[in-house]
Design an enzyme around this catalytic site. Structure first.
Site, PDB file in Angstrom:
ATOM      1  N   HIS A 112      -4.967   2.325  -3.424  1.00  0.00           N
ATOM      2  CA  HIS A 112      -5.076   1.799  -2.070  1.00  0.00           C
ATOM      3  C   HIS A 112      -4.179   0.603  -1.826  1.00  0.00           C
ATOM      4  CE1 HIS A 112      -6.716   0.144   1.635  1.00  0.00           C
ATOM      5  NE2 HIS A 112      -7.286   1.308   1.853  1.00  0.00           N
TER       6      HIS A 112
ATOM      7  N   HIS B 224     -17.727 -19.216  33.754  1.00  0.00           N
ATOM      8  CA  HIS B 224     -18.957 -19.743  33.160  1.00  0.00           C
ATOM      9  C   HIS B 224     -18.602 -20.588  31.932  1.00  0.00           C
ATOM     10  CE1 HIS B 224     -20.365 -16.738  35.890  1.00  0.00           C
ATOM     11  NE2 HIS B 224     -21.643 -16.939  35.612  1.00  0.00           N
TER      12      HIS B 224
ATOM     13  N   PHE C 286     -18.077 -15.081  25.671  1.00  0.00           N
ATOM     14  CA  PHE C 286     -17.712 -13.797  25.083  1.00  0.00           C
ATOM     15  C   PHE C 286     -16.259 -13.746  24.633  1.00  0.00           C
ATOM     16  CE2 PHE C 286     -21.192 -12.346  28.119  1.00  0.00           C
ATOM     17  CZ  PHE C 286     -22.172 -12.501  27.152  1.00  0.00           C
TER      18      PHE C 286
ATOM     19  N   GLU D 160     -15.789  -6.113  25.726  1.00  0.00           N
ATOM     20  CA  GLU D 160     -14.828  -7.221  25.708  1.00  0.00           C
ATOM     21  C   GLU D 160     -13.722  -7.031  24.687  1.00  0.00           C
ATOM     22  OE1 GLU D 160     -18.192  -9.199  27.865  1.00  0.00           O
ATOM     23  OE2 GLU D 160     -18.065  -7.871  26.119  1.00  0.00           O
TER      24      GLU D 160
ATOM     25  N   ASN E 192      -8.777  10.595   4.313  1.00  0.00           N
ATOM     26  CA  ASN E 192      -8.589  10.701   2.859  1.00  0.00           C
ATOM     27  C   ASN E 192      -9.829  10.288   2.070  1.00  0.00           C
ATOM     28  OD1 ASN E 192      -8.576   7.808   2.501  1.00  0.00           O
ATOM     29  ND2 ASN E 192      -6.412   7.766   3.079  1.00  0.00           N
TER      30      ASN E 192
ATOM     31  N   HIS F 285       0.853  -1.185   0.000  1.00  0.00           N
ATOM     32  CA  HIS F 285       0.000   0.000   0.000  1.00  0.00           C
ATOM     33  C   HIS F 285       0.886   1.231   0.000  1.00  0.00           C
ATOM     34  CE1 HIS F 285      -3.657   2.337   1.208  1.00  0.00           C
ATOM     35  NE2 HIS F 285      -2.707   3.142   1.657  1.00  0.00           N
TER      36      HIS F 285
ATOM     37  N   HIS G 257     -25.610 -18.360  26.350  1.00  0.00           N
ATOM     38  CA  HIS G 257     -24.504 -18.111  27.263  1.00  0.00           C
ATOM     39  C   HIS G 257     -23.687 -19.368  27.560  1.00  0.00           C
ATOM     40  CE1 HIS G 257     -26.271 -14.230  27.745  1.00  0.00           C
ATOM     41  NE2 HIS G 257     -25.510 -13.898  28.779  1.00  0.00           N
TER      42      HIS G 257
END
Length: 702
Positions: free
Chosen positions: A292, A493, A469, A444, A216, A44, A505
């Site tokens: 790009h 958990h 999570f 998180e 940009n 790039h 969960h």
């Protein structure tokens, strides 16, 4: 959709580079970028071509950085969150004459980045990788590339500075007052993690943090208006940031004024919005997505160099005096600051020897003396306690002896038991930065990224949330492993055993996903003493990150006068039961809450005269790192009657169960019901393990 032509550079205008040493250096950065990308046929060039004046101005006039001592602890940090524009950073490191170091404060023999390295950009073995890699290239403060991560990491670095200052700075001895600069792109600010990071940085009033936004208006698909048209500055003001606008990236004086305003700010972070033209100077590609992520092409390279008043056929040209002038400017400022800091530290060590010893240990990645002296041992208890509860007790026994161990949870510390409760632990809050407890909020993703930023600043961070999570934390856990940062990710958990919260969960595939990350050490302890030994093993490991996976429900605390010592956790897996008659007939293997099921089945088999063995396997990665002889001792290859039990995906368990063994695992999502009902429904009972063992014995007897 393309930006208005008025926004494009006038590439036909003459550029008297020879008469303007600043512009000569800026164009050297641009042309080194163009040539490196063209030669690699990959990379790039657009962002470095546009932002070369910004990088040059920041480094040449403001950055507190000594090229001769690139790991000086009080240096300013420069994070290239827009990692695809890495040739900007490589060019700056080369021109600044930054010396290579080993990550422990020891200089190597040679530069961090040489011109030859730049000529081999994106080639195997080059320190100029396709995106900046921490540990590979001195001067790269953290690995970037996945957009938004560098922004979030910079918040962790800024937090670390405030905490270090609160603990170690004394009147007349300001050891830590560095600033953190992050160069970010449109893509960074579209990613949600950057928004999380900006929100918490504004809340904490991190006045030492400055993001420079390369506005940009172009991404890979085209103009940003395709998907992104908000007022970014207004959004950041809503987060509590100060904002400044620089209308032209080539206006170095306007940028300098904005940076000076940041340096004068004392109560909030700063965003500097810099309008730029991607691929500035390219007659046919500037301001478009074509610049790009593709090389310019030989013809466009020549035309662009002509626009810079540069010899069109010169490649990797560094005009006489450019490198010397740039490096001297940075070295003079940074060298004086670093030398003065060294004198301050020397006097500080005499006045505050204990704090100085902490700093030395922290810098070396060492552990404080006696850090594990108070790790508790838990008595046998059939009822037991949840491993999350045991973890909280162990953490609070360790932390008073480990001053730079700090962390928190994503608004879940009452559940994850990650809060430090000892006297003096305190909270890290806006304007009160000496506390050890972090409050990340329900964030998180950024929690993990902030921890990585804290870790590269030599703190020892930990995080806490539910295992389900961990999906929100996949990027930072992966990057921690890639960078070999000893971050501790605590997940409670851990299974369907959490019961009535239900399948949304209840983690199923998360353990397998974490175990799949190279260098990641995942621990799922079976009881309170395994939990204590997991913390011991995790903190003793100063290279790799670890995940500590804990139960919500109580687990029986095994009687270690009957069963093997929990110290076996240090080897990842061990024979929990003591063999009275040599080679077992059947092996029952489990982790976490399922080990107690294996023990119950083993006891029943033993009463029937069956020679069994229970193997606790809390960390696959650590177990696999043991020699073959030890692994064969724990899991004798000749014993094919095996049952593996884990209330999670079966993925990977075949390596331990073997081709003929049985795996009791989850093959679907869970259900919402009381824990006993859920576990029975999905086959996680001592009776089910016993029945599987009997089937294995019958099969092996045939």
């Amino acid at each position: 959709m393309t930006p208005p032509q008025a926004a494009l550079a006038d590439v036909s205008a003459p550029r008297p580079a020879e008469a303007d040493p600043d512009l000569l250096t800026i164009n050297t950065i641009r042309t080194l970028t163009i040539d490196a990308v063209q030669q690699a046929d990959s990379g790039h060039a657009g962002a470095p071509m546009a932002m070369a004046p910004v990088g040059y101005t920041l480094w040449n006039r403001f950055l507190r950085y000594d090229p001769a001592d690139p790991e000086w602890p009080n240096r300013d940090r420069f994070v290239l969150s827009a990692g695809h524009g890495c040739m900007l950073l490589y060019s700056l490191l080369y021109l600044a004459g930054v010396q290579a170091a080993d990550g422990k404060g020891n200089l190597k023999n040679g530069p961090a980045v040489s011109l030859d390295d730049i000529k081999h950009f994106r080639e195997l073995g080059s320190v100029c990788a396709g995106h900046p890699e921490y540990g590979l290239t001195t001067g790269v403060e953290i690995t970037t590339g996945p957009l938004g991560q560098g922004c979030a990491n910079s918040v962790g670095m800024a937090i670390a500075q405030h905490w270090l200052a609160a603990r170690y700075n004394k009147p007349g001895a300001a050891l830590f007052d560095f600033n953190v600069y992050a160069l970010c792109s449109d893509g960074d600010l579209m990613e949600g993690v950057a928004s999380e990071a900006a929100s918490i940085a504004g809340h904490l009033r991190l006045a030492n943090l400055c993001w420079i936004y390369d506005d940009n208006s172009v991404t890979i698909e085209g103009h940003t208006e395709l998907a992104f048209n908000e007022d970014v500055a207004e959004r950041f003001r809503g987060y509590g940031w100060a904002t400044h606008q620089v209308d032209d990236a080539n206006d170095c004086e306007a940028l300098a004024r904005a940076i000076e305003s940041f340096q004068a700010m004392d109560d909030r972070p700063t965003l500097i919005v810099v309008k730029s033209v991607i691929g500035y100077g390219s007659p046919h590609k500037q301001g478009t997505s074509k610049i790009h992520s593709d090389p310019l092409g030989e013809d466009e390279v020549r035309l662009t160099k002509q626009a810079y008043s540069w010899p069109p056929d010169a490649k990797f040209l560094v005009p006489d005096g450019v490198k010397e002038r740039f490096s001297a400017s940075l070295a003079e400022r940074g060298g004086k600051l670093r030398a003065a800091w060294g004198e301050t530290l020397e006097a500080y060590a005499g006045a505050h020897p204990e704090l100085a010893a902490e700093l030395n240990a922290m810098a070396a990645g060492a552990l404080p003396a006696g850090w594990d002296a108070d790790i508790p041992s838990f008595p046998a208890d059939a009822k037991g306690i949840a491993s999350r509860e045991a973890s909280g007790k162990v953490l609070n026994a360790i932390a008073p002896r480990f001053p730079w161990l700090m962390g928190g949870s994503a608004d879940l510390s009452p559940s994850t038991k990650t809060r430090l409760e000892f006297d003096g632990a305190g909270d890290f809050e806006p304007g009160v930065y000496g506390g050890r407890n972090m409050h990340f909020g329900v964030r998180e993703h950024v929690m993990g990224s902030i921890a990585n930023g804290m870790s590269v600043t030599r703190l020892r961070p930990y995080t806490g949330t539910f295992l389900i999570f961990s999906d929100y934390m996949r990027p930072p856990t992966r990057l921690a492993a890639m960078m070999e940062l000893p971050v501790v990710f605590v997940f409670s958990h851990d299974s369907i055993g959490l019961g009535q919260d239900g399948p949304t969960h209840q983690p199923i595939e998360q353990l397998a996903a974490l175990r799949a990350i190279p260098h990641m050490r995942v621990f799922r302890p079976a009881d309170a003493n395994e939990t204590a030994q997991s913390w011991r093993a995790i903190l003793a490991e100063t290279t790799y990150p670890s995940c500590l996976v804990l139960s919500r429900q109580a687990l029986p605390t095994l009687d270690r006068t009957v069963f093997a010592p929990a110290a076996g956790v240090a080897r990842g897996g061990y024979a929990l039961t003591r063999d009275d008659g040599g080679t077992p007939d059947v092996i029952l293997i489990g982790t976490g809450s399922e080990v107690s099921l294996c023990v119950a089945a083993y006891e029943r088999l033993k009463a029937e005269g069956v020679k069994g063995r229970v193997v606790s396997l809390p960390s696959w990665a650590v177990f696999e790192a043991q020699d073959q002889a030890y692994r064969d001792q724990v899991l004798p290859p000749g014993v094919t009657a095996r049952v593996a039990v884990e209330a999670a995906s079966p993925l990977g368990w075949d390596r331990y169960a073997g081709p003929c063994g049985e795996i009791i695992a989850m093959h679907t999502f869970g259900a919402s019901a009381p824990i006993a009902d859920v576990m029975k429904t999905f086959g996680f009972t001592a009776e089910a393990v016993y029945a599987a063992a009997r089937r294995q014995l019958e099969r092996s007897a045939r």
